[in-house]
Write a protein that holds these residues in place. Structure first.
Motif, mmCIF file in Angstrom:
data_model
loop_
_atom_site.group_PDB
_atom_site.id
_atom_site.type_symbol
_atom_site.label_atom_id
_atom_site.label_comp_id
_atom_site.label_asym_id
_atom_site.label_seq_id
_atom_site.Cartn_x
_atom_site.Cartn_y
_atom_site.Cartn_z
ATOM 1 N N UNK A 286 0.798 -0.997 -0.156
ATOM 2 C CA UNK A 286 -0.016 -0.237 -0.005
ATOM 3 C C UNK A 286 0.797 1.191 0.035
ATOM 4 N N UNK A 287 1.829 1.177 0.556
ATOM 5 C CA UNK A 287 2.938 2.337 0.554
ATOM 6 C C UNK A 287 3.320 2.710 -0.928
ATOM 7 N N UNK A 288 3.579 1.772 -1.579
ATOM 8 C CA UNK A 288 3.921 1.836 -3.140
ATOM 9 C C UNK A 288 3.059 2.447 -3.762
ATOM 10 N N UNK A 289 1.674 2.381 -3.563
ATOM 11 C CA UNK A 289 0.694 3.373 -4.198
ATOM 12 C C UNK A 289 0.870 4.780 -3.986
ATOM 13 N N UNK A 290 1.153 4.896 -2.559
ATOM 14 C CA UNK A 290 1.309 6.420 -1.991
ATOM 15 C C UNK A 290 2.508 7.089 -2.477
ATOM 16 N N UNK A 291 3.532 6.369 -2.419
ATOM 17 C CA UNK A 291 4.842 6.886 -3.137
ATOM 18 C C UNK A 291 4.556 7.348 -4.457
ATOM 19 N N UNK A 292 3.847 6.334 -5.388
ATOM 20 C CA UNK A 292 3.506 6.726 -6.672
ATOM 21 C C UNK A 292 2.777 7.960 -6.993
ATOM 22 N N UNK A 293 1.734 8.213 -5.985
ATOM 23 C CA UNK A 293 0.890 9.403 -5.991
ATOM 24 C C UNK A 293 1.668 10.622 -5.741
#
Length: 413
Positions: A286-293
């Motif tokens: 889930x951290x990956x998603x927010x890093x991408x955002x």
């Protein structure tokens, strides 16, 4: 409307856990543990060997391949009294965990200090034998005392030893505080997953302790994909929530490493289900998603800023509604390509609680967690109010709890 997790009270996420239900030892056979399956609210009882038959078709399982280091050092004062030093994180000359473990001769770490009231000044020492039979000595001196921790300067001979070898030879496994016994030779094997690779954790990703080479082979034979991320589990995973509201509870920071190959695997796998093996794998994904955002919001995003903060997903929820998981993963791949590296290094303080919307994960394999813990909050975020039925069933059907306990496969509707 989703609840604001900052206003949640941890007192609403509790259950009665009798001490005798906490597993003090692992079962002789990893895969003999029980497996509670919650599928869209329907609960069934299986054994962990049944896992390949219970997973949704086409699932990709993501494992955390961190390896627990022997982070507890039992040193002696000149008068003979014992002092326990629990190494939490490196401070100097490197803050990078990988570099710090390769440091030779000397280093400084932030540590918890046990039985340190009589340690007034000067070094404490620890004599040990290296893996090749050399006699070695470690000296530890307290430099700065802070709230609950201390900065400890270490030096040792032979000076050419990396600190990782010092810990391997002189240290003890940091069993969870609720396992009130010394670590044993059996723990050295059983408190590691069979796929552990990257040294750096001070607590095991316990959901993975049930897997055996035979189960991993069966998963591949049945056509399930697998992938690995690294989150080095910190001692903060056992940090109790003492605040009345979650807004006043500081989440600990943990480093993550993810390869470009794993990002491409996640992209290619969509929209088929992704199952996280453990809460640490889930938080990493889930951290990956927010890093991408974050990358999509800033044209210049320096490596030092690759951090997901505790409340970022809740503060950016409206903005993120227009950013797909595919777009976020593609942004991360573009960032790595521009940086000329194939490994993403970042940190996360992500707190997943009711009100969180999952972006990359559709299910979770996990053990049973302590009452009033952030890990139980994560389960409640995934299952909604149904988490209570899962825990009531586990309690009434004799499941073993916490790190060496039984497992569950949680598949929300």
């Amino acid at each position: 409307m989703n609840p604001d997790p900052r206003q949640l009270s941890i007192n609403d996420f509790t259950y009665p856990l009798p001490p005798e239900r906490i597993a003090p030892e692992p079962l002789p056979d990893r895969a003999a543990s029980r497996l509670l399956v919650s599928r869209a609210g329907t609960i069934s009882d299986q054994t962990f060997r049944d896992l390949p038959n219970e997973l949704p078709a086409g699932a990709l399982l993501i494992f955390n391949d961190t390896r627990v280091v022997r982070a507890r050092l039992l040193a002696r004062r000149p008068t003979g009294g014992q002092v326990e030093l629990f190494c939490l994180e490196p401070v100097a000359p490197h803050r990078s965990l990988e570099l710090a473990l390769q440091q030779t001769g000397h280093c400084t770490w932030r540590c918890l200090v046990g039985n340190g009231r009589r340690w007034k000044e000067g070094p404490v020492t620890l004599d040990f034998e290296t893996s090749d039979g050399q006699t070695a000595t470690l000296w530890a001196e307290r430099q700065v005392q802070e709230a609950g921790t201390a900065l400890i300067d270490f030096r040792w001979t032979p000076a050419e030893l990396p600190f990782a070898e010092v810990l391997r030879a002189a240290g003890h496994l940091p069993l969870p505080p609720y396992i009130a016994r010394p670590d044993t030779a059996a723990d050295a094997v059983r408190y590691q997953t069979v796929y552990a690779a990257a040294e750096g954790a001070v607590a095991a990703p316990t959901a993975g302790l049930h897997f055996t080479p035979e189960i991993l082979t069966e998963l591949r034979d049945k056509g399930f994909e697998t992938g690995h991320v690294t989150l080095h589990v910190g001692a903060g995973t056992f940090q109790p929530v003492k605040a009345d509201r979650m807004a006043d509870h500081p989440m600990h920071t943990e480093p993550i490493l993810v390869t470009a190959a794993l990002l491409r695997q996640l992209l290619a796998h969509r929209p088929r289900p992704v199952i996280a093996v453990g809460t640490t794998s889930l938080r990493t994904l889930e951290t990956l998603y927010w890093l991408g955002v974050g990358l999509l919001q800033q044209s210049e995003y320096r490596p030092a800023e690759l951090l997901v903060t505790q409340w970022q997903p809740y503060e950016m929820a409206e903005l993120a509604a227009s950013i797909s998981p595919e777009a976020a993963l593609t942004a991360l791949l573009s960032y790595l390509d521009a940086a000329g590296t194939d490994t993403l290094q970042a940190s996360t303080r992500l707190l997943i609680a009711p009100g969180y919307q999952f972006r990359l994960v559709q299910g979770l394999i996990t053990n049973f967690h302590q009452p009033e813990s952030t890990l139980l909050l994560l389960v409640a975020a995934l299952l909604g109010p149904g988490w209570q039925a899962v825990y009531e069933h586990a309690l009434s059907h004799g499941y073993r709890f916490l790190s060496y306990g039984d497992s569950s496969l949680l598949l929300p509707s």
